[in-house]
Design a protein around this motif. Sequence first.
Motif, PDB file in Angstrom:
ATOM      1  N   HIS A   1      19.896   5.488   7.465  1.00  0.00           N
ATOM      2  CA  HIS A   1      20.988   5.605   6.500  1.00  0.00           C
ATOM      3  C   HIS A   1      21.014   7.029   5.947  1.00  0.00           C
ATOM      4  O   HIS A   1      19.955   7.584   5.617  1.00  0.00           O
ATOM      5  N   ILE A   2      22.200   7.602   5.849  1.00  0.00           N
ATOM      6  CA  ILE A   2      22.350   8.984   5.393  1.00  0.00           C
ATOM      7  C   ILE A   2      22.865   8.984   3.962  1.00  0.00           C
ATOM      8  O   ILE A   2      23.992   8.548   3.708  1.00  0.00           O
ATOM      9  N   PRO A   3      22.067   9.433   2.999  1.00  0.00           N
ATOM     10  CA  PRO A   3      22.539   9.505   1.613  1.00  0.00           C
ATOM     11  C   PRO A   3      23.783  10.369   1.501  1.00  0.00           C
ATOM     12  O   PRO A   3      23.942  11.358   2.227  1.00  0.00           O
ATOM     13  N   ARG A   4      24.654  10.012   0.577  1.00  0.00           N
ATOM     14  CA  ARG A   4      25.945  10.691   0.443  1.00  0.00           C
ATOM     15  C   ARG A   4      25.797  12.190   0.216  1.00  0.00           C
ATOM     16  O   ARG A   4      26.550  12.989   0.767  1.00  0.00           O
TER      17      ARG A   4
ATOM     18  N   GLY B   1       0.794  -1.224   0.000  1.00  0.00           N
ATOM     19  CA  GLY B   1       0.000   0.000   0.000  1.00  0.00           C
ATOM     20  C   GLY B   1       0.823   1.270   0.000  1.00  0.00           C
ATOM     21  O   GLY B   1       0.297   2.365   0.227  1.00  0.00           O
ATOM     22  N   ILE B   2       2.122   1.155  -0.269  1.00  0.00           N
ATOM     23  CA  ILE B   2       3.022   2.311  -0.250  1.00  0.00           C
ATOM     24  C   ILE B   2       2.960   3.026  -1.589  1.00  0.00           C
ATOM     25  O   ILE B   2       2.969   2.397  -2.654  1.00  0.00           O
ATOM     26  N   GLY B   3       2.921   4.349  -1.559  1.00  0.00           N
ATOM     27  CA  GLY B   3       2.713   5.156  -2.752  1.00  0.00           C
ATOM     28  C   GLY B   3       3.913   5.244  -3.680  1.00  0.00           C
ATOM     29  O   GLY B   3       5.049   4.940  -3.313  1.00  0.00           O
ATOM     30  N   ASP B   4       3.634   5.716  -4.888  1.00  0.00           N
ATOM     31  CA  ASP B   4       4.660   5.848  -5.916  1.00  0.00           C
ATOM     32  C   ASP B   4       5.758   6.831  -5.515  1.00  0.00           C
ATOM     33  O   ASP B   4       6.906   6.691  -5.942  1.00  0.00           O
ATOM     34  N   ASP B   5       5.408   7.837  -4.718  1.00  0.00           N
ATOM     35  CA  ASP B   5       6.403   8.851  -4.360  1.00  0.00           C
ATOM     36  C   ASP B   5       7.563   8.234  -3.580  1.00  0.00           C
ATOM     37  O   ASP B   5       8.738   8.547  -3.845  1.00  0.00           O
ATOM     38  N   ILE B   6       7.266   7.338  -2.640  1.00  0.00           N
ATOM     39  CA  ILE B   6       8.323   6.688  -1.868  1.00  0.00           C
ATOM     40  C   ILE B   6       9.108   5.733  -2.754  1.00  0.00           C
ATOM     41  O   ILE B   6      10.344   5.648  -2.669  1.00  0.00           O
ATOM     42  N   PHE B   7       8.421   5.011  -3.631  1.00  0.00           N
ATOM     43  CA  PHE B   7       9.091   4.101  -4.557  1.00  0.00           C
ATOM     44  C   PHE B   7      10.102   4.857  -5.419  1.00  0.00           C
ATOM     45  O   PHE B   7      11.275   4.477  -5.517  1.00  0.00           O
ATOM     46  N   LEU B   8       9.673   5.941  -6.034  1.00  0.00           N
ATOM     47  CA  LEU B   8      10.539   6.693  -6.945  1.00  0.00           C
ATOM     48  C   LEU B   8      11.684   7.375  -6.193  1.00  0.00           C
ATOM     49  O   LEU B   8      12.818   7.418  -6.669  1.00  0.00           O
ATOM     50  N   ARG B   9      11.389   7.885  -5.006  1.00  0.00           N
ATOM     51  CA  ARG B   9      12.436   8.536  -4.215  1.00  0.00           C
ATOM     52  C   ARG B   9      13.497   7.520  -3.801  1.00  0.00           C
ATOM     53  O   ARG B   9      14.703   7.805  -3.835  1.00  0.00           O
ATOM     54  N   THR B  10      13.055   6.332  -3.422  1.00  0.00           N
ATOM     55  CA  THR B  10      14.001   5.295  -3.002  1.00  0.00           C
ATOM     56  C   THR B  10      14.861   4.820  -4.157  1.00  0.00           C
ATOM     57  O   THR B  10      16.089   4.728  -4.052  1.00  0.00           O
ATOM     58  N   MET B  11      14.231   4.529  -5.280  1.00  0.00           N
ATOM     59  CA  MET B  11      14.958   3.942  -6.404  1.00  0.00           C
ATOM     60  C   MET B  11      15.775   4.964  -7.195  1.00  0.00           C
ATOM     61  O   MET B  11      16.625   4.591  -8.004  1.00  0.00           O
ATOM     62  N   SER B  12      15.566   6.251  -6.930  1.00  0.00           N
ATOM     63  CA  SER B  12      16.377   7.263  -7.608  1.00  0.00           C
ATOM     64  C   SER B  12      17.835   7.186  -7.171  1.00  0.00           C
ATOM     65  O   SER B  12      18.716   7.758  -7.820  1.00  0.00           O
TER      66      SER B  12
ATOM     67  N   ILE C   1      12.762   8.375   2.781  1.00  0.00           N
ATOM     68  CA  ILE C   1      11.713   9.255   3.301  1.00  0.00           C
ATOM     69  C   ILE C   1      12.367  10.574   3.670  1.00  0.00           C
ATOM     70  O   ILE C   1      13.297  10.607   4.482  1.00  0.00           O
ATOM     71  N   GLY C   2      11.895  11.665   3.081  1.00  0.00           N
ATOM     72  CA  GLY C   2      12.501  12.951   3.387  1.00  0.00           C
ATOM     73  C   GLY C   2      13.971  12.983   3.033  1.00  0.00           C
ATOM     74  O   GLY C   2      14.375  12.598   1.935  1.00  0.00           O
ATOM     75  N   LEU C   3      14.816  13.392   3.994  1.00  0.00           N
ATOM     76  CA  LEU C   3      16.242  13.525   3.751  1.00  0.00           C
ATOM     77  C   LEU C   3      17.008  12.219   3.899  1.00  0.00           C
ATOM     78  O   LEU C   3      18.156  12.127   3.462  1.00  0.00           O
ATOM     79  N   LEU C   4      16.396  11.206   4.521  1.00  0.00           N
ATOM     80  CA  LEU C   4      17.129  10.015   4.924  1.00  0.00           C
ATOM     81  C   LEU C   4      16.506   8.748   4.347  1.00  0.00           C
ATOM     82  O   LEU C   4      15.462   8.798   3.698  1.00  0.00           O
ATOM     83  N   SER C   5      17.162   7.618   4.596  1.00  0.00           N
ATOM     84  CA  SER C   5      16.609   6.320   4.223  1.00  0.00           C
ATOM     85  C   SER C   5      16.499   5.480   5.490  1.00  0.00           C
ATOM     86  O   SER C   5      17.332   5.584   6.403  1.00  0.00           O
ATOM     87  N   PHE C   6      15.474   4.614   5.531  1.00  0.00           N
ATOM     88  CA  PHE C   6      15.167   3.872   6.745  1.00  0.00           C
ATOM     89  C   PHE C   6      14.932   2.398   6.427  1.00  0.00           C
ATOM     90  O   PHE C   6      14.357   2.059   5.404  1.00  0.00           O
ATOM     91  N   GLU C   7      15.359   1.547   7.363  1.00  0.00           N
ATOM     92  CA  GLU C   7      15.277   0.099   7.160  1.00  0.00           C
ATOM     93  C   GLU C   7      14.863  -0.576   8.466  1.00  0.00           C
ATOM     94  O   GLU C   7      15.413  -0.277   9.532  1.00  0.00           O
ATOM     95  N   ILE C   8      13.910  -1.494   8.384  1.00  0.00           N
ATOM     96  CA  ILE C   8      13.526  -2.276   9.563  1.00  0.00           C
ATOM     97  C   ILE C   8      14.597  -3.323   9.832  1.00  0.00           C
ATOM     98  O   ILE C   8      14.924  -4.126   8.965  1.00  0.00           O
ATOM     99  N   VAL C   9      15.164  -3.308  11.040  1.00  0.00           N
ATOM    100  CA  VAL C   9      16.187  -4.282  11.439  1.00  0.00           C
ATOM    101  C   VAL C   9      15.878  -4.750  12.859  1.00  0.00           C
ATOM    102  O   VAL C   9      14.994  -4.217  13.544  1.00  0.00           O
TER     103      VAL C   9
ATOM    104  N   CYS D   1      21.502   4.304  14.388  1.00  0.00           N
ATOM    105  CA  CYS D   1      22.346   4.747  13.275  1.00  0.00           C
ATOM    106  C   CYS D   1      23.782   4.347  13.561  1.00  0.00           C
ATOM    107  O   CYS D   1      24.293   4.589  14.658  1.00  0.00           O
ATOM    108  N   ARG D   2      24.414   3.697  12.591  1.00  0.00           N
ATOM    109  CA  ARG D   2      25.848   3.413  12.638  1.00  0.00           C
ATOM    110  C   ARG D   2      26.507   4.275  11.577  1.00  0.00           C
ATOM    111  O   ARG D   2      26.249   4.110  10.395  1.00  0.00           O
ATOM    112  N   SER D   3      27.361   5.177  11.985  1.00  0.00           N
ATOM    113  CA  SER D   3      27.932   6.118  11.020  1.00  0.00           C
ATOM    114  C   SER D   3      29.167   6.808  11.588  1.00  0.00           C
ATOM    115  O   SER D   3      29.308   6.970  12.806  1.00  0.00           O
ATOM    116  N   TRP D   4      30.030   7.267  10.668  1.00  0.00           N
ATOM    117  CA  TRP D   4      31.163   8.103  11.079  1.00  0.00           C
ATOM    118  C   TRP D   4      30.658   9.444  11.596  1.00  0.00           C
ATOM    119  O   TRP D   4      31.356  10.125  12.361  1.00  0.00           O
TER     120      TRP D   4
END
Length: 288
Positions: A167-170, A87-98, A136-144, A203-206
């Motif tokens: 996850h923080i996009p480059r 049920g997730i919309g196209d906007d999240i799909f396109l933003r993620t796969m970009s 989503i927004g500025l960041l990416s998120f994953e269920i773990v 978050c695991r990050s430098w």
Amino acid sequence: MKYEEYITQLGFSENELKILSQIHERCEEEFSEEFSRARAEYDKGDEAFEKYLNAFADKSGIHINTLNLYIYMRFLEDTYAEYKKLGIGDDIFLRTMSGFSVASRMTNENGLAFGVQQPVYRQWYRREIGAVIFAIGLLSFEIVKAPCYMEVDGKSIKEGENCISVHIPRFVKWDNEACEETYAEARNFFKKFFGMNDVFFICRSWLLYPWLEEVLPENSKILDFKRKYKIVEVMENNLGMKWIFNWGIGSGDEVNYEELPEDTSLRRAAKARLLSGKNIGTAMGVRL
């Protein structure tokens, strides 16, 4: 949504779209049976998929980087179907796969053929294609699964319970207010589509490494991001240099620290630290 529809909405340049279109036409005409085999080999694991892609590249004459990207783009038809099922919309799909167009541009900028390198970020792409990472927004998120017991702001989560890895996009443009809005949007997203009422972000990050407090100005947006997290583990490694110096894509495992650029204050400080024998490590933090 089919390949021909979403491919034009993922941020590829006109020339990149032309290349992908030409490959698609050729594969449909000459190698129509290969796509189902590609999926079968992909499902067997990375080693089988890599072996298959190398053989397909040799047979077709298509550069391995470009072919790798094209096959991923074809896989996204199944990914889109999974988004619709959730049920997730196209906007999240396109933003993620970009992210694929961003990665292919970085590969090209490193003097390599258009596309994505075979071994680079393989596991990351598996998670995007498998619909477990969402932009989503500025960041990416994953269920773990929570790696350990964690407590923050009076709430706790046990090891093995679901939490959200950040996850923080480059090339994210830091904006502290927009970042907080992103967390709020993510909380609503995971509550709506996955039934998670209490969302713990890890978050695991430098970007969370304590050393940054010594070298960045007090009003640094990176420090603002870092201070929102409660640090629960510090890891001594040099993974951070890949992000600070844009090193690691198209590079070997060895790097000469003396040759690292010094065009920003952060890079100068990081280079000096590396030359002194110290690490630019990572840390794990948790926040609500």
